[in-house]
Design an enzyme around this catalytic site. Structure first.
Site, PDB file in Angstrom:
ATOM      1  N   GLU A   1       0.816  -1.214   0.000  1.00 11.58           N
ATOM      2  CA  GLU A   1       0.000   0.000   0.000  1.00 11.58           C
ATOM      3  C   GLU A   1       0.854   1.272   0.000  1.00 11.58           C
ATOM      4  O   GLU A   1       0.767   2.099   0.905  1.00 11.58           O
ATOM      5  CB  GLU A   1      -0.908   0.011   1.232  1.00 11.58           C
ATOM      6  CG  GLU A   1      -1.895  -1.134   1.295  1.00 11.58           C
ATOM      7  CD  GLU A   1      -2.660  -1.172   2.609  1.00 11.58           C
ATOM      8  OE1 GLU A   1      -3.555  -2.016   2.730  1.00 11.58           O
ATOM      9  OE2 GLU A   1      -2.346  -0.366   3.519  1.00 11.58           O
TER      10      GLU A   1
ATOM     11  N   GLY B   1       2.021   5.028  -0.783  1.00 12.77           N
ATOM     12  CA  GLY B   1       1.380   6.298  -1.096  1.00 12.77           C
ATOM     13  C   GLY B   1       2.450   7.336  -1.349  1.00 12.77           C
ATOM     14  O   GLY B   1       2.761   7.688  -2.494  1.00 12.77           O
ATOM     15  N   ARG B   2       3.055   7.817  -0.264  1.00 11.45           N
ATOM     16  CA  ARG B   2       4.110   8.824  -0.343  1.00 11.45           C
ATOM     17  C   ARG B   2       5.213   8.423  -1.338  1.00 11.45           C
ATOM     18  O   ARG B   2       5.680   9.249  -2.122  1.00 11.45           O
ATOM     19  CB  ARG B   2       4.721   8.992   1.065  1.00 11.45           C
ATOM     20  CG  ARG B   2       5.776  10.064   1.171  1.00 11.45           C
ATOM     21  CD  ARG B   2       6.527   9.959   2.501  1.00 11.45           C
ATOM     22  NE  ARG B   2       5.654   9.751   3.630  1.00 11.45           N
ATOM     23  CZ  ARG B   2       5.177  10.724   4.393  1.00 11.45           C
ATOM     24  NH1 ARG B   2       5.479  11.973   4.130  1.00 11.45           N
ATOM     25  NH2 ARG B   2       4.399  10.432   5.426  1.00 11.45           N
TER      26      ARG B   2
ATOM     27  N   TYR C   1       4.232  18.511  11.555  1.00 12.40           N
ATOM     28  CA  TYR C   1       5.237  17.496  11.843  1.00 12.40           C
ATOM     29  C   TYR C   1       6.659  18.038  12.002  1.00 12.40           C
ATOM     30  O   TYR C   1       7.597  17.259  12.128  1.00 12.40           O
ATOM     31  CB  TYR C   1       5.285  16.454  10.711  1.00 12.40           C
ATOM     32  CG  TYR C   1       4.015  15.740  10.413  1.00 12.40           C
ATOM     33  CD1 TYR C   1       3.242  15.167  11.425  1.00 12.40           C
ATOM     34  CD2 TYR C   1       3.576  15.589   9.105  1.00 12.40           C
ATOM     35  CE1 TYR C   1       2.076  14.484  11.123  1.00 12.40           C
ATOM     36  CE2 TYR C   1       2.411  14.903   8.796  1.00 12.40           C
ATOM     37  CZ  TYR C   1       1.668  14.354   9.819  1.00 12.40           C
ATOM     38  OH  TYR C   1       0.516  13.678   9.521  1.00 12.40           O
TER      39      TYR C   1
ATOM     40  N   CYS D   1      -2.038  34.136  10.000  1.00 14.54           N
ATOM     41  CA  CYS D   1      -1.807  34.730  11.329  1.00 14.54           C
ATOM     42  C   CYS D   1      -1.558  33.668  12.389  1.00 14.54           C
ATOM     43  O   CYS D   1      -2.334  33.499  13.339  1.00 14.54           O
ATOM     44  CB  CYS D   1      -2.985  35.625  11.712  1.00 14.54           C
ATOM     45  SG  CYS D   1      -3.084  37.099  10.683  1.00 14.54           S
ATOM     46  N   GLU D   2      -0.494  32.903  12.206  1.00 18.17           N
ATOM     47  CA  GLU D   2      -0.025  31.899  13.160  1.00 18.17           C
ATOM     48  C   GLU D   2       1.497  31.875  13.085  1.00 18.17           C
ATOM     49  O   GLU D   2       2.069  31.858  11.988  1.00 18.17           O
ATOM     50  CB  GLU D   2      -0.537  30.498  12.792  1.00 18.17           C
ATOM     51  CG  GLU D   2      -2.029  30.324  12.772  1.00 18.17           C
ATOM     52  CD  GLU D   2      -2.595  30.023  14.151  1.00 18.17           C
ATOM     53  OE1 GLU D   2      -1.802  29.820  15.101  1.00 18.17           O
ATOM     54  OE2 GLU D   2      -3.832  29.984  14.270  1.00 18.17           O
TER      55      GLU D   2
ATOM     56  N   TYR E   1       0.595  14.188   0.927  1.00 18.15           N
ATOM     57  CA  TYR E   1       0.235  14.794   2.216  1.00 18.15           C
ATOM     58  C   TYR E   1       0.454  16.301   2.188  1.00 18.15           C
ATOM     59  O   TYR E   1       0.960  16.897   3.136  1.00 18.15           O
ATOM     60  CB  TYR E   1       1.007  14.134   3.361  1.00 18.15           C
ATOM     61  CG  TYR E   1       0.746  12.662   3.422  1.00 18.15           C
ATOM     62  CD1 TYR E   1      -0.478  12.180   3.878  1.00 18.15           C
ATOM     63  CD2 TYR E   1       1.687  11.744   2.967  1.00 18.15           C
ATOM     64  CE1 TYR E   1      -0.753  10.823   3.894  1.00 18.15           C
ATOM     65  CE2 TYR E   1       1.425  10.384   2.983  1.00 18.15           C
ATOM     66  CZ  TYR E   1       0.204   9.932   3.452  1.00 18.15           C
ATOM     67  OH  TYR E   1      -0.075   8.582   3.456  1.00 18.15           O
TER      68      TYR E   1
END
Length: 422
Positions: free
Chosen positions: A274, A276-277, A317, A344-345, A373
């Site tokens: 499986e 993905g990345r 992450y 604004c973070e 992702y």
């Protein structure tokens, strides 16, 4: 992925001029290389030659329909974790029989939809889920095919937030519990329990944890056979890592396949993987314009028009992504920047103290390794519409997701003009 390591000084990606592409489609802009994705699929297919193996692409990595269609054309099935991903996979032309349904919290509605579609296999993660599949399949008068997701209690040696194979993680069940399910399989007459599944984590750069986990699965499979159980499928999940920064290397598909050959020697069923990345991450870049350069008292900030709502991984992450300036850097001095977005973070930061050629407002940069992702985790935080996405191939491009408009972003909102009683 040689196509992705093209010379950024020329600004050409899969034969397409990125500056011209950005001028035409605007920024932020996700760009995916079709040749790079095909190359990874070929490498995995070739590595698995001689094994009765099937590739089930992890749709959560990048569910854009054009990407799914490209993978389907190359022979991939799908690993899904929601009803929405089921519908995406089917619309992309992936046969239901080539879809496996994973995830720890499948609802009754999702289970019913998957049964109606005829998905090939459920990966079951709890006794409650097993009971639910039995109940719903019995009500429909059908048989569900299922694997038990075992938790091999192996440290994947990856980020804590993407580790899924340790005993304290929410995923899967202990081997002892899985054994009890097989021993009592007649309790669930509408569930054909004939497979094992696992997935120990994501962004694995070492194959040692994979080999350990696969060996534990192989030992359990052999024990089940000795006990009289028929095992038709061994699904080893995904998790293979990719290169996000210098010094990192994606595991080789052939080395991965050799682990499976050794551990599963003598198995006459179907082996599922499986990825993905590993298939799509390095095939994507996020193009962004420099809005301005801000010299603070202690830091120099490179402010982009892309933000954490477009690419969450660095904020979520602390993930590293290489960032490059598009264009000829000859004669430019190098400077250290904190590369940030306009949200604004304080967490809206792509990189800290990153050395880049001197950049100026209006210039184009690319954030690399954003094929997985990235867009799939996007949001409209700060009322920022979702970016456009394009697929490039042989000097041409196709717009595969239009840039979201403000009107589209608020289309489902309405004033509180009609009040109802619950």
């Amino acid at each position: 992925m040689q196509d992705v390591t093209s010379c950024w000084s020329t600004g050409v990606f899969a034969g397409v001029d990125l500056e011209q592409l950005a001028l035409r489609e605007g920024t932020p802009l996700y760009v995916y290389s079709a040749p790079a994705i095909r190359s990874r699929m070929r490498a995995l297919h070739d590595a698995l030659q001689g094994l009765n193996a099937g590739i089930r692409y992890a749709v959560k990595a990048n569910g854009t329909l054009a990407v799914l269609q490209l993978l389907a054309e190359q022979g991939a099935g799908a690993d899904i974790v929601s009803a929405g991903e089921l519908q995406r996979a089917l619309r992309a032309g992936i046969a239901a029989c080539d879809i496996v349904f994973s995830g720890v919290g499948k609802t009754d509605a999702e289970i019913g939809m998957a049964l109606a579609a005829g998905v090939g296999r459920f990966n079951l993660e709890s006794r409650a889920e097993l009971d639910a599949v039995q109940r719903i399949a019995a009500a429909r008068g059908c048989m569900a095919t299922a694997s038990v997701r075992i938790n091999p209690d192996v440290d994947a040696q990856t980020h804590a937030k993407i580790s899924t194979g340790k005993a304290e993680n929410k995923f899967g069940v202990a081997i002892s519990e899985a054994r009890a399910w097989f021993d009592a399989h007649t309790t669930w007459p509408n569930v054909q329990l004939d497979g094992l599944h696992m997935h120990i984590g994501s962004q694995l750069l070492s194959l040692a944890p994979v080999a350990e986990a696969v060996q534990r699965m192989a030992t359990f499979w052999q024990q089940l056979v000795v006990a009289g159980h028929s095992i038709a499928s061994l699904d080893v999940g995904g998790g293979l890592g990719v290169r996000y920064r210098e010094g990192e290397h994606a595991p080789a598909a052939r080395d991965y396949a050799d682990i499976l050959r050794t551990a599963f020697a003598g198995f006459d069923g179907r082996i599922l993987v499986e990825p993905g990345r590993w298939l799509v991450a390095e095939a994507g870049v996020l193009l962004s314009r420099v809005v301005l350069v801000k010299q603070g008292e202690a830091r120099r900030f490179l402010v982009l028009d892309a933000a954490m709502n477009d690419l969450l991984r660095p904020s979520l992450y602390e993930a590293w992504h290489d960032i490059v300036r598009i264009g000829d850097d000859a004669g430019r001095e190098s400077l250290a920047y904190d590369v940030v977005g306009p949200v604004c973070e304080t967490g809206d930061t792509f990189a800290m103290d990153r050395t880049l050629p001197r950049c100026a407002a209006g210039e184009l940069v690319a954030i690399l390794g954003t094929g997985a992702y990235a867009s799939s985790m996007g949001s409209t935080y700060n009322s920022r519409p979702l970016p456009a996405e394009v697929l490039v191939d042989g000097g041409r491009y196709a717009l595969v997701r239009r840039r979201q408009t403000f009107d589209a972003m608020i289309a489902d909102e309405q004033p509180a003009s009609v009040w109802n009683s619950p």
